[in-house]
Design a protein around this motif. Structure first.
Motif, mmCIF file in Angstrom:
data_model
loop_
_atom_site.group_PDB
_atom_site.id
_atom_site.type_symbol
_atom_site.label_atom_id
_atom_site.label_comp_id
_atom_site.label_asym_id
_atom_site.label_seq_id
_atom_site.Cartn_x
_atom_site.Cartn_y
_atom_site.Cartn_z
ATOM 1 N N PHE A 67 0.389 14.808 -18.417
ATOM 2 C CA PHE A 67 -0.927 14.951 -17.306
ATOM 3 C C PHE A 67 -1.616 16.300 -17.650
ATOM 4 C CE2 PHE A 67 -1.429 17.401 -13.419
ATOM 5 C CZ PHE A 67 -2.329 16.552 -12.912
ATOM 6 N N GLY A 68 -1.135 17.226 -18.221
ATOM 7 C CA GLY A 68 -1.585 18.475 -18.589
ATOM 8 C C GLY A 68 -3.026 18.188 -19.547
ATOM 9 N N LYS A 69 -2.817 17.478 -20.532
ATOM 10 C CA LYS A 69 -3.723 17.000 -21.465
ATOM 11 C C LYS A 69 -4.753 16.021 -20.798
ATOM 12 C CE LYS A 69 -0.559 16.346 -25.638
ATOM 13 N NZ LYS A 69 -0.150 15.387 -26.517
ATOM 14 N N TYR A 70 -4.557 15.114 -20.143
ATOM 15 C CA TYR A 70 -5.494 14.314 -19.267
ATOM 16 C C TYR A 70 -6.286 15.189 -18.201
ATOM 17 C CZ TYR A 70 -7.546 10.617 -16.891
ATOM 18 O OH TYR A 70 -8.511 9.499 -16.230
ATOM 19 N N PHE A 71 -5.597 16.375 -17.588
ATOM 20 C CA PHE A 71 -6.197 17.127 -16.728
ATOM 21 C C PHE A 71 -7.453 18.002 -17.216
ATOM 22 C CE2 PHE A 71 -6.372 21.216 -14.162
ATOM 23 C CZ PHE A 71 -6.824 20.920 -13.194
ATOM 24 N N PHE A 72 -7.198 18.443 -18.537
ATOM 25 C CA PHE A 72 -8.183 19.209 -19.342
ATOM 26 C C PHE A 72 -9.531 18.159 -19.390
ATOM 27 C CE2 PHE A 72 -10.133 20.100 -23.523
ATOM 28 C CZ PHE A 72 -10.527 21.467 -23.311
ATOM 29 N N GLU A 73 -9.167 17.042 -19.740
ATOM 30 C CA GLU A 73 -10.332 16.008 -19.948
ATOM 31 C C GLU A 73 -10.796 15.679 -18.932
ATOM 32 O OE1 GLU A 73 -11.476 15.269 -22.938
ATOM 33 O OE2 GLU A 73 -10.056 16.204 -24.203
ATOM 34 N N PHE A 74 -10.190 15.490 -17.797
ATOM 35 C CA PHE A 74 -10.684 15.391 -16.389
ATOM 36 C C PHE A 74 -11.573 16.369 -15.854
ATOM 37 C CE2 PHE A 74 -10.338 14.740 -11.959
ATOM 38 C CZ PHE A 74 -10.652 13.445 -11.647
ATOM 39 N N CYS A 75 -11.170 17.589 -16.175
ATOM 40 C CA CYS A 75 -11.968 18.572 -15.735
ATOM 41 C C CYS A 75 -13.415 18.824 -16.478
ATOM 42 C CB CYS A 75 -11.285 20.148 -15.940
ATOM 43 S SG CYS A 75 -9.762 20.468 -14.769
ATOM 44 N N ARG A 142 7.309 25.535 -8.310
ATOM 45 C CA ARG A 142 8.664 25.061 -9.321
ATOM 46 C C ARG A 142 8.527 24.005 -9.891
ATOM 47 N NH1 ARG A 142 11.986 27.407 -5.297
ATOM 48 N NH2 ARG A 142 12.706 29.826 -5.811
ATOM 49 N N GLY A 143 8.921 23.849 -11.390
ATOM 50 C CA GLY A 143 8.916 22.612 -12.097
ATOM 51 C C GLY A 143 7.731 22.000 -12.590
ATOM 52 N N LEU A 144 6.693 23.121 -12.491
ATOM 53 C CA LEU A 144 5.184 22.438 -13.190
ATOM 54 C C LEU A 144 4.690 23.004 -14.270
ATOM 55 C CD1 LEU A 144 3.282 21.762 -9.816
ATOM 56 C CD2 LEU A 144 4.574 19.949 -11.152
ATOM 57 N N CYS A 145 5.715 23.784 -14.953
ATOM 58 C CA CYS A 145 5.415 24.571 -16.007
ATOM 59 C C CYS A 145 4.961 23.737 -17.345
ATOM 60 C CB CYS A 145 6.633 25.344 -16.313
ATOM 61 S SG CYS A 145 7.974 24.705 -16.791
ATOM 62 N N HIS A 146 5.423 22.490 -17.486
ATOM 63 C CA HIS A 146 5.375 21.777 -18.582
ATOM 64 C C HIS A 146 3.821 21.257 -18.673
ATOM 65 C CE1 HIS A 146 9.437 21.640 -19.882
ATOM 66 N NE2 HIS A 146 9.818 21.432 -18.660
ATOM 67 N N ILE A 151 -2.206 21.448 -21.098
ATOM 68 C CA ILE A 151 -3.556 22.092 -20.943
ATOM 69 C C ILE A 151 -3.979 22.795 -22.140
ATOM 70 C CG2 ILE A 151 -5.303 23.449 -19.512
ATOM 71 C CD1 ILE A 151 -3.257 22.355 -17.074
ATOM 72 N N ILE A 152 -3.127 24.011 -22.199
ATOM 73 C CA ILE A 152 -3.578 24.887 -23.502
ATOM 74 C C ILE A 152 -3.616 24.328 -24.851
ATOM 75 C CG2 ILE A 152 -2.898 26.868 -24.596
ATOM 76 C CD1 ILE A 152 -3.730 27.344 -21.703
ATOM 77 N N GLY A 153 -2.672 23.408 -25.099
ATOM 78 C CA GLY A 153 -2.832 22.667 -26.335
ATOM 79 C C GLY A 153 -3.982 21.682 -26.540
ATOM 80 N N ALA A 154 -4.657 21.072 -25.556
ATOM 81 C CA ALA A 154 -5.796 20.301 -25.434
ATOM 82 C C ALA A 154 -7.030 21.184 -25.854
ATOM 83 C CB ALA A 154 -5.845 19.482 -24.175
ATOM 84 N N ALA A 155 -6.828 22.382 -24.913
ATOM 85 C CA ALA A 155 -8.210 23.229 -25.017
ATOM 86 C C ALA A 155 -8.222 23.724 -26.438
ATOM 87 C CB ALA A 155 -8.059 24.274 -24.112
ATOM 88 N N ALA A 156 -7.004 24.227 -26.920
ATOM 89 C CA ALA A 156 -6.927 24.850 -28.484
ATOM 90 C C ALA A 156 -7.635 23.783 -29.307
ATOM 91 C CB ALA A 156 -5.732 25.318 -28.696
#
Length: 735
Positions: A67-75, A142-146, A151-156
């Motif tokens: 979801f983090g990877k996709y959220f970056f692309e979605f933004c 809580r619980g969303l740290c993953h 997000i950071i990996g996709a941006a990098a």
């Protein structure tokens, strides 16, 4: 905000399909769509993530990372691409400015929904000597740290062409210190990612640069190098003397001449500060300097005007202000930990002048700078104002803000942007309302079409909807069935009308279900008469078998309908005939699809000359069923009104089908032996309990099961063979 939930929906739909999202949404018990600027409860997002893990069978950490990877692309797709790219020139600067981005976005989000505050996470990054970084993540959720590694990996990878690995090295709760419930520390290690071709070019260009340096050093004389030193200035008396090599000095001159820097930048500072105290305080009207004990040493003129207490030097800063963001205690050590974050101060109401008692409190936003030589902290800030309305509420003016301060432009630009976003929000709401209305309209349309198709054949109904004329069609062969209730006239004479209606409705519901099982067309019902045809309006070779099995099902179904007079099962007569018909739509008001021809009359005569609880067949219907695994007995010649003598037959049973198959019910283990359906012997009837209601409820529950269509083979070869056999039999009868 709805933006997060919309992104999650888009991920599920794009990766796993609309059906998966619908299943996930129903299990989570949430709506189908979300408005971008609408605030939703955190429980909705948590519930969606939890159900996604269960539906997809994937661990929570993997779901959140994806979801983090996709959220970056979605933004990026949602218009934030340029904003994200300009946050920093490297990954460290990018992470360092994430809080500033959240602070900017809160200007719009909080202004649109004034009663809600944008509760964004906070990030703090520390460089390590080995090139790695420690990323501190603070969140109330809580619980969303993953999500963070995704997000950071996709941006990098996208912005800086590097792969990173992130692992959790510490996880604590620091509610007292930061006001956030969760504090996660990630170790971030970077690995440059070069394609093979780029890696070779990079190594070769580096070697060429080294070679050129050596060549230039050999060619230049010592005098040229000395001139280069003098041109660059004598650094011996500078505040921070730096010993430079000949090559570094020369390189600085060459690169300055070409207008570009190949290496790092070394700033030059004056020997003393060329600005007086009064000019500094006027030029930076919203600034404060305080020491380790939080005692104010200096303040800008505008902040002194708003908070007169600051004119008394030496007062404690925390008496007049509180830190809103980041949520840390008001101490020098806490501020130094978040030195790279934007700080938001808010004035304390009890310390403000009387004129401010009824106004909203002033908020300041800016950066902290630690002055090591003075052991003091400099807070460079500006008023945190989102709109002109907020400016008026505090009885301030644009003139109170320094001309060089971009806050002046930001207020005006944000005012325009908020108007555009409010319009966009209204359009989004209208779009959602239209989507819901369209969905309801589609549902109502389906209901209307289902009702229409129940009254007319589908292709006929579609032609009528398009305003076309429906031409009458001739069908060379079809099978027609009529049925009626035995002694119906006597039943009507002895019962209340409502009892007749209930009896007929119970019977017709069972018959209608059988039309679905055997795919025959219900033409009409008149009183107790029920008319069905097979092979019309869609010709099929197995029309006779379908109608025959339907007739057997009618006899069985009628046993579940109670005669309101005697309390016994009702009895019906059934007549079947096969032959040609003409079919067409009659009338414009309440149009009906009617059948015409002598075949209809003969089928009706078969019913009227039939026997209770028997299926009466004409000779042509018998020829169609003769070789189809049906048990048929000969009745002989009878006198038929208007037709003279006719040779007729009785259909007894289907020797190859079970009762459950004919009735369209699920197959049972007992049906595996394909026991054929046996009718009740003549003179015997099945008794029904005297209590009418329980029996009806039991049968209704039995018939509420989904109708399972009986399988028929409608191959062209079978149809041709059947027609050929019938023609041969007719020829044999004539001879």
């Amino acid at each position: 905000y709805g933006f997060i939930n919309t992104c999650l929906k888009s991920l599920v739909v794009e990766k796993y399909g609309e059906e998966t999202w619908e299943k996930l949404r129903l299990q989570a018990g949430v709506q189908d769509s979300f408005l971008t600027f609408e605030v939703y409860k955190d429980e909705i997002t948590m519930q969606l993530v939890d159900k996604a893990c269960k539906v997809l069978g994937v661990p929570a950490d993997l779901v959140l990372r994806e979801f983090g990877k996709y959220f970056f692309e979605f933004c990026k797709r949602s218009g934030y691409d340029h904003m994200l790219r300009t946050l920093g020139g490297n990954l460290y600067e990018f992470i360092e400015n994430l809080d500033a981005l959240h602070s900017y976005l809160s200007l719009s989000y909080q202004a649109i929904i004034a009663e809600q505050e944008m509760n964004a996470p906070s990030f703090r990054v520390e460089k390590n000597e080995d090139g790695s970084m420690h990323l501190h993540y603070y969140s109330d959720r809580r619980g969303l740290c993953h999500i963070v590694p995704g997000i950071i990996g996709a941006a990098a990878l996208d912005f800086f062409n590097i792969e990173i690995s992130m692992k959790i090295v510490n996880q604590t709760e620091e509610e007292e210190r930061t006001g956030k419930k969760e504090h996660i520390v990630f170790l971030v290690t970077q690995n440059p990612l070069f394609p093979c071709k780029e890696r070779k070019e990079f190594s070769s260009s580096s070697q060429c640069l080294v070679d050129s340096e050596k060549q230039i050093e050999n060619q230049l004389s010592k005098e040229d190098l000395e001139k280069a030193k003098n041109a660059n200035g004598d650094t011996g008396n500078s505040v921070c003397p730096v010993k430079k090599s000949h090559w570094k000095t020369l390189r600085g001159i060459i690169t300055l001449g070409k207008g570009r820097l190949l290496r790092g930048f070394d700033p030059v500072y004056p020997k003393s500060l060329w600005i007086d105290t009064k000019t500094f305080c006027n030029g930076l009207p919203f600034h404060m300097v305080f020491d380790k004990e939080l005692k104010v040493k200096q303040a800008g003129v505008s902040i002194q005007k708003i908070v007169p207490g600051l004119q008394t030097m030496g007062i404690c800063l925390d008496q007049y202000f509180r830190i809103v963001h980041p949520e840390v205690p008001f101490t020098i050590s806490s501020i130094q930990k978040f030195i790279n974050s934007q700080f938001v101060f808010q004035t304390r109401r009890e310390m403000m002048p009387e004129s401010w008692k009824e106004r909203p409190m002033l908020e300041l936003r800016g950066q902290m700078m630690w002055m090591e030589s003075l052991q003091c902290m400099l807070y460079l800030c500006s008023p945190l104002l989102r709109t002109l309305h907020e400016l008026e509420e505090r009885q301030m003016h644009i003139a109170d803000i320094a001309p060089h301060d971009v806050t002046r432009d930001l207020i005006l630009l944000n005012q325009q942007r908020l108007a555009e976003m409010e319009l966009s929000n209204q359009l989004e709401r209208k779009k959602e309302e239209l989507r819901v209305l369209s969905k309801h309209l589609e549902e109502e349309k389906k209901k209307t079409e289902a009702l229409l198709y129940a009254m007319l054949p589908q292709h006929v109904a579609n032609q009528l909807k398009e305003g076309k004329r429906v031409e009458a069609g001739e069908f060379k062969e079809c099978t027609i069935l009529f049925s009626d209730v035995v002694t119906f006239t006597n039943i009507c004479a002895q019962c209340e009308p409502i009892q007749i209606v209930l009896m007929l409705n119970s019977m017709y519901l069972r018959f209608d279900r059988l039309t679905t099982v055997h795919d025959v067309y219900k033409v009409e019902t008149i009183g107790d008469a029920y008319m069905v045809v097979g092979g019309v309006p869609v010709p099929v070779p197995t029309h006779a078998e379908r109608v025959a099995n339907f007739a057997l099902g009618m006899i069985m179904a009628a046993k579940g309908v109670q005669n309101p007079v005697s309390g016994n099962p009702i009895q019906i007569r059934v007549g079947i005939h096969t032959g040609p018909v003409l079919a067409g739509v009659v009338g414009e008001k309440m149009p009906r699809y009617c059948l015409f021809g002598d075949t209809v009359n003969i089928a009706s005569r078969m019913e009227s000359h039939g026997v209770p609880s028997k299926i009466h067949l004409s000779s042509s219907a018998y020829q169609c069923l003769k070789y189809k695994n049906f048990e048929i007995t000969e009745r002989g010649e009878i006198e038929v009104k208007g037709k003279g003598k006719m040779h007729t037959y009785f259909l007894i049973r289907n020797k190859s089908a079970t009762e459950n198959e004919i009735m369209g019910r699920p197959m049972k283990d007992l049906d595996s032996g394909h026991e054929s359906v046996q009718p009740f012997p003549e003179g015997k009837t099945e008794t029904i309990p005297s209590s009418h209601q329980p029996a009806t409820q039991t049968q209704q529950k039995k018939d509420q099961t989904p109708a399972i269509a009986m399988k028929y083979v409608d191959g062209p070869t079978d149809a041709q063979n059947s027609l050929k056999r019938r023609n041969q039999m007719k020829a044999g009868d004539l001879t």
